[in-house]
Design a protein around this motif. Structure first.
Motif, short mmCIF file in Angstrom:
data_model
loop_
_atom_site.label_atom_id
_atom_site.label_comp_id
_atom_site.label_asym_id
_atom_site.label_seq_id
_atom_site.Cartn_x
_atom_site.Cartn_y
_atom_site.Cartn_z
N ALA A 158 0.80 -1.22 0.00
CA ALA A 158 0.00 0.00 0.00
C ALA A 158 0.84 1.28 0.00
O ALA A 158 0.57 2.21 -0.75
CB ALA A 158 -0.93 0.01 1.22
N HIS A 159 1.88 1.34 0.84
CA HIS A 159 2.38 2.67 1.24
C HIS A 159 3.19 3.45 0.20
O HIS A 159 3.40 4.64 0.38
CB HIS A 159 3.10 2.59 2.60
CG HIS A 159 4.46 1.99 2.57
ND1 HIS A 159 5.33 2.12 3.64
CD2 HIS A 159 5.09 1.23 1.65
CE1 HIS A 159 6.45 1.48 3.33
NE2 HIS A 159 6.33 0.94 2.16
N HIS A 160 3.62 2.79 -0.89
CA HIS A 160 4.26 3.57 -1.97
C HIS A 160 3.24 4.02 -3.02
O HIS A 160 3.60 4.72 -3.97
CB HIS A 160 5.36 2.75 -2.65
CG HIS A 160 6.49 2.39 -1.75
ND1 HIS A 160 7.17 3.33 -1.00
CD2 HIS A 160 7.07 1.19 -1.45
CE1 HIS A 160 8.12 2.72 -0.29
NE2 HIS A 160 8.07 1.42 -0.55
N LEU A 195 5.66 0.62 10.19
CA LEU A 195 7.00 0.17 10.57
C LEU A 195 7.64 -0.72 9.51
O LEU A 195 8.58 -1.45 9.79
CB LEU A 195 6.96 -0.51 11.95
CG LEU A 195 6.44 0.37 13.10
CD1 LEU A 195 6.70 -0.31 14.43
CD2 LEU A 195 7.05 1.77 13.10
N ASP A 196 7.12 -0.65 8.29
CA ASP A 196 7.85 -1.21 7.15
C ASP A 196 9.17 -0.44 7.08
O ASP A 196 9.27 0.70 7.52
CB ASP A 196 7.04 -0.98 5.87
CG ASP A 196 7.65 -1.63 4.65
OD1 ASP A 196 7.22 -2.74 4.32
OD2 ASP A 196 8.56 -1.03 4.03
N CYS A 197 10.20 -1.10 6.51
CA CYS A 197 11.53 -0.46 6.51
C CYS A 197 11.61 0.79 5.64
O CYS A 197 12.47 1.64 5.84
CB CYS A 197 12.56 -1.48 6.02
SG CYS A 197 14.22 -0.96 6.37
N HIS A 198 10.70 0.89 4.67
CA HIS A 198 10.81 1.98 3.69
C HIS A 198 9.83 3.11 4.01
O HIS A 198 8.79 2.90 4.62
CB HIS A 198 10.57 1.41 2.29
CG HIS A 198 11.51 0.28 2.01
ND1 HIS A 198 11.15 -1.04 2.14
CD2 HIS A 198 12.83 0.29 1.69
CE1 HIS A 198 12.20 -1.81 1.88
NE2 HIS A 198 13.23 -1.02 1.62
N TYR A 199 10.20 4.30 3.57
CA TYR A 199 9.37 5.47 3.86
C TYR A 199 8.02 5.37 3.13
O TYR A 199 7.97 5.07 1.94
CB TYR A 199 10.11 6.75 3.44
CG TYR A 199 9.30 7.99 3.71
CD1 TYR A 199 8.91 8.30 5.01
CD2 TYR A 199 8.91 8.83 2.67
CE1 TYR A 199 8.15 9.42 5.26
CE2 TYR A 199 8.15 9.96 2.93
CZ TYR A 199 7.76 10.25 4.22
OH TYR A 199 6.99 11.36 4.47
N VAL A 240 7.97 -6.56 7.77
CA VAL A 240 9.09 -7.31 8.35
C VAL A 240 10.37 -7.18 7.51
O VAL A 240 11.36 -7.86 7.77
CB VAL A 240 8.74 -8.80 8.61
CG1 VAL A 240 7.56 -8.90 9.58
CG2 VAL A 240 8.46 -9.56 7.33
N ASP A 241 10.35 -6.27 6.52
CA ASP A 241 11.61 -5.98 5.82
C ASP A 241 12.51 -5.09 6.68
O ASP A 241 13.64 -4.78 6.30
CB ASP A 241 11.37 -5.37 4.43
CG ASP A 241 10.46 -4.17 4.45
OD1 ASP A 241 10.10 -3.70 5.55
OD2 ASP A 241 10.09 -3.69 3.35
N SER A 242 12.02 -4.72 7.86
CA SER A 242 12.84 -3.98 8.82
C SER A 242 13.86 -4.88 9.51
O SER A 242 14.71 -4.41 10.26
CB SER A 242 11.94 -3.33 9.89
OG SER A 242 10.91 -2.62 9.26
N GLY A 256 8.56 -7.70 3.24
CA GLY A 256 9.38 -8.78 3.81
C GLY A 256 9.89 -9.61 2.65
O GLY A 256 9.08 -10.20 1.95
N TYR A 257 11.21 -9.65 2.44
CA TYR A 257 11.73 -10.21 1.19
C TYR A 257 12.78 -11.29 1.36
O TYR A 257 13.45 -11.66 0.41
CB TYR A 257 12.26 -9.06 0.31
CG TYR A 257 11.21 -7.98 0.12
CD1 TYR A 257 10.20 -8.13 -0.82
CD2 TYR A 257 11.20 -6.85 0.93
CE1 TYR A 257 9.21 -7.17 -0.96
CE2 TYR A 257 10.22 -5.88 0.79
CZ TYR A 257 9.22 -6.05 -0.16
OH TYR A 257 8.24 -5.11 -0.28
N GLN A 258 12.96 -11.80 2.58
CA GLN A 258 13.95 -12.86 2.77
C GLN A 258 13.47 -14.15 2.11
O GLN A 258 12.32 -14.51 2.25
CB GLN A 258 14.18 -13.12 4.27
CG GLN A 258 14.80 -11.94 4.98
CD GLN A 258 15.13 -12.28 6.42
OE1 GLN A 258 15.90 -13.19 6.70
NE2 GLN A 258 14.56 -11.53 7.36
ZN LIG Z 1 9.28 -2.06 2.49
#
Ligand SMILES: [Zn+2]
Length: 286
Positions: A112-114, A149-153, A210-212, A252-254
């Motif tokens: 969603a956030h981008h 709290l996703d890693c990206h802005y 969880v990509d954080s 989350g991309y692992q």
């Molecule tokens: Zn992200």
């Protein structure tokens, strides 16, 4: 009982993308079933075009759903287009249910956030975080918090808030916090204060990416232990105060050696566990 707003219509199995997000809802729900903590899978209806146009330009919504405009994965897949209204519907109905019942609900959704007012990108097509906030506002929530709290802005979220002047939304994005430069321990130390600043909200939308995690190829800062602490620090205080909350998955991309996403599923398990205990707490207080 904890409600998870899941339908098989929101999962896409064969989306050719680096991101596993499109197929994640089904896998994550299966992984939660194996935990032995009972929850309810709640049915829901997909979002209408009219609703999607509350956050996006009419041309963009019609273009993506009509397969003329690229989605956030950069393709025009009919399967992705068919899933999108269901993904948004999961988030909207989980949000409205949490608000109505003063409870915590889960929407196993990502991407969603981008998403901006008239474009997608970064695996995000429609901004269902902002859509859910608007629908909750229409249902009577005076102030809505988005804790991302996703890693990206969350650039798309902020762009839509600014463009549509959505002053009732308070938005925090982990990916834009300069405190991260001082290390993950400093950020965890600051987190209770960040959470507290949302106490005046009538509803919290928690985008629990969880990509954080420090091992994420597109992340990350937080250790496994800090990821578990994070979800507990965010979820528990709102349950104690009976402030409604909806939680979504985000990035989350692992990848495992065999291409599976068991590490991502394990990390989303921390959120599920915290939400499950928060729901129990809610029931006891009622
Ligand atoms: Zn992200």
């Amino acid at each position: 009982m904890l409600k998870v707003f899941y339908s098989k219509n929101q999962s896409v199995k064969n989306n050719s993308s680096f991101s596993p997000s499109a197929g994640k809802p089904e896998l994550v729900v299966e992984s939660w079933k194996k935990r032995g903590q009972e929850f309810h899978i709640q049915e829901f209806t997909p979002s209408s075009r009219e609703d999607l146009k509350l956050v996006h330009s009419s041309d963009y919504v019609d273009g993506v759903l009509g397969l003329k405009t690229s989605n956030g994965f950069g393709n025009k897949s009919p399967e992705v287009a068919a899933a999108l209204p269901w993904i948004c519907g999961s988030m909207v109905e989980a949000t409205l249910d949490a608000f109505k019942n003063k409870s915590i609900t889960i929407s196993p959704t990502s991407g969603a956030h981008h998403a901006r007012y008239s474009s997608g990108g970064g695996y995000c097509t429609f901004n269902f975080l902002v859509l859910a906030a608007i629908k909750a506002h229409q249902a009577g929530a005076k102030k809505v918090g988005i804790i991302d709290l996703d890693c990206h802005y969350g650039d798309g979220t902020q762009e839509i808030i600014n463009r549509l002047k959505l002053d009732f939304i308070q938005h925090y994005s982990f990916g834009g916090d300069p405190r991260l430069l001082q290390g993950s321990a400093k950020w965890i130390e600051a987190l209770p204060g960040i959470v507290e600043s949302f106490n005046n909200c009538d509803l919290i939308i928690y985008n629990a990416g969880v990509d954080s995690h420090i091992d994420d190829p597109l992340g990350g800062y937080l250790t496994t232990e800090q990821m578990e602490m994070r979800d507990s620090i965010v979820i528990k205080p709102f349950a104690q105060k009976k402030i409604p909350m909806v939680v979504s998955l985000a990035g989350g991309y692992q990848k495992d050696e065999d291409g599976g996403i068991s590490k991502v599923l394990d990390l989303h398990g921390f959120m599920f566990n915290a939400a499950w205990f928060a729901d129990k707490l809610n029931q006891e207080v009622k």
